[in-house]
Design an enzyme around this catalytic site. Structure first.
Site, PDB file in Angstrom:
ATOM      1  CB  CYS A  83      27.547  27.723  40.617  1.00  0.00           C
ATOM      2  SG  CYS A  83      29.193  27.415  41.272  1.00  0.00           S
ATOM      3  CB  CYS A 127      28.519  29.156  43.808  1.00  0.00           C
ATOM      4  SG  CYS A 127      29.965  29.001  42.703  1.00  0.00           S
ATOM      5  CG  ASP A 128      24.479  29.551  44.404  1.00  0.00           C
ATOM      6  OD1 ASP A 128      25.088  30.368  44.888  1.00  0.00           O
ATOM      7  OD2 ASP A 128      23.937  29.937  43.069  1.00  0.00           O
TER       8      ASP A 128
HETATM    9  P1  FAD Z   1      34.622  35.472  32.551  1.00  0.00           P
HETATM   10  O1  FAD Z   1      34.452  35.724  33.934  1.00  0.00           O
HETATM   11  O2  FAD Z   1      33.393  34.628  31.857  1.00  0.00           O
HETATM   12  O3  FAD Z   1      34.780  36.827  31.778  1.00  0.00           O
HETATM   13  C1  FAD Z   1      34.697  36.770  30.428  1.00  0.00           C
HETATM   14  C2  FAD Z   1      35.026  38.285  29.953  1.00  0.00           C
HETATM   15  O4  FAD Z   1      34.838  38.306  28.517  1.00  0.00           O
HETATM   16  C3  FAD Z   1      33.944  39.195  30.467  1.00  0.00           C
HETATM   17  O5  FAD Z   1      34.509  40.353  30.495  1.00  0.00           O
HETATM   18  C4  FAD Z   1      32.992  39.436  29.274  1.00  0.00           C
HETATM   19  O6  FAD Z   1      32.339  40.596  29.282  1.00  0.00           O
HETATM   20  C5  FAD Z   1      33.938  39.272  28.202  1.00  0.00           C
HETATM   21  N1  FAD Z   1      33.539  38.924  26.726  1.00  0.00           N
HETATM   22  C6  FAD Z   1      32.891  37.774  26.314  1.00  0.00           C
HETATM   23  N2  FAD Z   1      32.537  37.616  25.123  1.00  0.00           N
HETATM   24  C7  FAD Z   1      33.221  38.768  24.600  1.00  0.00           C
HETATM   25  C8  FAD Z   1      33.450  39.278  23.248  1.00  0.00           C
HETATM   26  N3  FAD Z   1      33.067  38.689  22.242  1.00  0.00           N
HETATM   27  N4  FAD Z   1      34.105  40.477  23.260  1.00  0.00           N
HETATM   28  C9  FAD Z   1      34.638  41.146  24.257  1.00  0.00           C
HETATM   29  N5  FAD Z   1      34.480  40.642  25.299  1.00  0.00           N
HETATM   30  C10 FAD Z   1      33.799  39.623  25.668  1.00  0.00           C
HETATM   31  N6  FAD Z   1      34.223  30.605  40.760  1.00  0.00           N
HETATM   32  C11 FAD Z   1      34.750  30.429  41.897  1.00  0.00           C
HETATM   33  O7  FAD Z   1      35.945  30.032  41.933  1.00  0.00           O
HETATM   34  N7  FAD Z   1      34.203  30.597  42.982  1.00  0.00           N
HETATM   35  C12 FAD Z   1      32.749  31.007  43.149  1.00  0.00           C
HETATM   36  O8  FAD Z   1      32.099  31.205  44.288  1.00  0.00           O
HETATM   37  C13 FAD Z   1      32.003  31.030  41.996  1.00  0.00           C
HETATM   38  N8  FAD Z   1      30.558  31.387  41.776  1.00  0.00           N
HETATM   39  C14 FAD Z   1      30.189  31.523  40.775  1.00  0.00           C
HETATM   40  C15 FAD Z   1      28.835  32.077  40.686  1.00  0.00           C
HETATM   41  C16 FAD Z   1      28.029  32.160  39.436  1.00  0.00           C
HETATM   42  C17 FAD Z   1      26.810  32.607  39.442  1.00  0.00           C
HETATM   43  C18 FAD Z   1      28.722  32.025  38.254  1.00  0.00           C
HETATM   44  C19 FAD Z   1      28.186  32.410  36.908  1.00  0.00           C
HETATM   45  C20 FAD Z   1      30.132  31.714  38.225  1.00  0.00           C
HETATM   46  C21 FAD Z   1      30.918  31.393  39.300  1.00  0.00           C
HETATM   47  N9  FAD Z   1      32.057  30.893  39.472  1.00  0.00           N
HETATM   48  C22 FAD Z   1      32.851  30.798  40.762  1.00  0.00           C
HETATM   49  C23 FAD Z   1      33.018  30.838  38.316  1.00  0.00           C
HETATM   50  C24 FAD Z   1      33.743  31.698  37.878  1.00  0.00           C
HETATM   51  O9  FAD Z   1      33.215  33.065  37.977  1.00  0.00           O
HETATM   52  C25 FAD Z   1      34.518  31.725  36.421  1.00  0.00           C
HETATM   53  O10 FAD Z   1      35.159  30.495  36.657  1.00  0.00           O
HETATM   54  C26 FAD Z   1      35.588  32.656  36.030  1.00  0.00           C
HETATM   55  O11 FAD Z   1      34.796  34.022  36.348  1.00  0.00           O
HETATM   56  C27 FAD Z   1      35.919  32.627  34.932  1.00  0.00           C
HETATM   57  O12 FAD Z   1      36.639  33.551  34.279  1.00  0.00           O
HETATM   58  P2  FAD Z   1      37.126  34.019  32.969  1.00  0.00           P
HETATM   59  O13 FAD Z   1      38.011  35.193  33.091  1.00  0.00           O
HETATM   60  O14 FAD Z   1      37.780  33.035  32.306  1.00  0.00           O
HETATM   61  O15 FAD Z   1      35.769  34.481  32.174  1.00  0.00           O
END
Ligand code: FAD
Length: 307
Positions: free
Chosen positions: A130, A133-134
């Site tokens: 990212c 982020c990094d």
């Molecule tokens: P996710 O956070 O991916 O959550 C998905 C959820 O679904 C989890 O609970 C997972 O366990 C669950 N899940 C998946 N498949 C299944 C299934 N089949 N059955 C049941 N549960 C399931 N964004 C920022 O705004 N600022 C930052 O600094 C930032 N830094 C980041 C650093 C890293 C290393 C990463 C990887 C991402 C970063 N992001 C950052 C991006 C941000 O984390 C994501 O945009 C955000 O978390 C997305 O949220 P979400 O709820 O859509 O999905």
């Protein structure tokens, strides 16, 4: 059965559960791991109103906030299928089925990995995914970006303003990024773009990354670059495999297609966050989308409950 069942416990799922529970409807949340990608994040500096926080800390407060309401939280369970019967049925890998009148799919995404030696070993020690982020950790250093699509070239332009030098390595013989991005990258004096380059290994000194090896696919020659960081930009994969056998409409990349209310192609099924076609994948954006999907689902419920 639930009135609203959220699948996923990241920022999008947590926001959807809170919005639903506050309507006084029977709300459940099933997730493999509460917190989602936020659990893998070290420092977060763009969560608005909070100049700095840490991933696990934000994930803990998300969970605490959801627990303030009567949400039925089920973790360590993976959704394996969805069926639209009289209710929406979510089949879990364990064999159990959860039924709900509406569902919000918020299963997020994961970065596609290169799968070469050294990548996993040096993850967070020079291997990054990212740039937003990094990037700042590599100030004044040399880095590579793997991938010459839009996200790779955008990352290179972004990083070039922070680091000393960026080498972009693209596997194919042509770059897939938009022309306007390529022109911009070519104008920057500290970006080199190499096509036909197959990354073969991430090199390190045992502690952190110090280089990268690739093969020139045209000549077969093996080449080593000295650098401090490798940004892998070969795609973000939505966690939507479990929907493959369903009628939930997805795009070519497997992202769930939603409208402005978070509605999918199946009545009563909503979606939010990184698993969807939303163009930007960030925490604040996912939270807003989760709230939207829950309100969309609530609106659907009150319109369909007159029988
Ligand atoms: P996710 O956070 O991916 O959550 C998905 C959820 O679904 C989890 O609970 C997972 O366990 C669950 N899940 C998946 N498949 C299944 C299934 N089949 N059955 C049941 N549960 C399931 N964004 C920022 O705004 N600022 C930052 O600094 C930032 N830094 C980041 C650093 C890293 C290393 C990463 C990887 C991402 C970063 N992001 C950052 C991006 C941000 O984390 C994501 O945009 C955000 O978390 C997305 O949220 P979400 O709820 O859509 O999905």
């Amino acid at each position: 059965p639930y009135d609203l069942l959220v699948v996923g416990g990241g920022p999008a799922g947590a926001a959807a559960a809170i919005y639903a529970a506050r309507k006084g409807i029977r709300t459940g949340l099933v997730a493999e791991r509460f917190g989602g990608q936020v659990m893998d994040t070290v420092g977060i500096e763009n969560f608005i109103s909070m100049p700095f926080t840490e991933g696990p800390k934000l994930a803990a407060s998300l969970e605490q906030h959801v627990k303030e309401y009567g949400v039925d939280i089920i973790t360590d369970q993976r959704a394996a299928n969805l069926q639209r019967n009289e209710m929406v049925d979510i089949e879990l890998q364990s064999g159990a089925t959860l039924s709900s009148r509406t569902v919000v799919l918020a299963t997020g995404a994961r970065w596609r990995e290169l799968g070469v030696p050294g990548e996993a070993e040096y993850r967070t020690r020079g291997v990054a995914y990212c740039p937003h982020c990094d990037g700042p950790f590599f100030k004044g250093k040399r880095v590579a970006v793997i991938g010459g699509g839009n996200s790779g070239i955008e990352a290179a332009i972004d990083l070039a303003g922070i680091v000393e030098h960026v080498t972009v390595l693209e596997f194919a013989d042509t770059l897939r990024a938009d022309e306007v991005l390529l022109r911009k990258a070519k104008l920057m004096h500290n970006i080199d773009i190499i096509a036909n380059a197959q990354t073969t290994e991430v090199l390190g000194d045992g502690d952190k990354v110090n280089g990268l090896g690739y093969t020139d696919r045209a000549t077969g020659e093996s080449i080593k670059l000295e650098l401090a960081g490798v940004f892998v930009q070969i795609g973000l994969v939505p966690n939507t495999d479990f929907l493959k056998e369903t009628n939930v409409e997805m795009n070519r990349m497997g992202e769930i297609i939603i409208d402005e209310r978070g509605a999918t192609s199946i009545p009563g099924v909503y979606a939010a966050g990184d698993a969807t076609t939303v163009p930007f994948k960030q925490i604040v954006i996912s939270m807003g989308a989760g709230a939207t999907a829950a309100l969309g689902a609530f609106d659907y419920l009150i319109r369909s409950s007159v029988e």
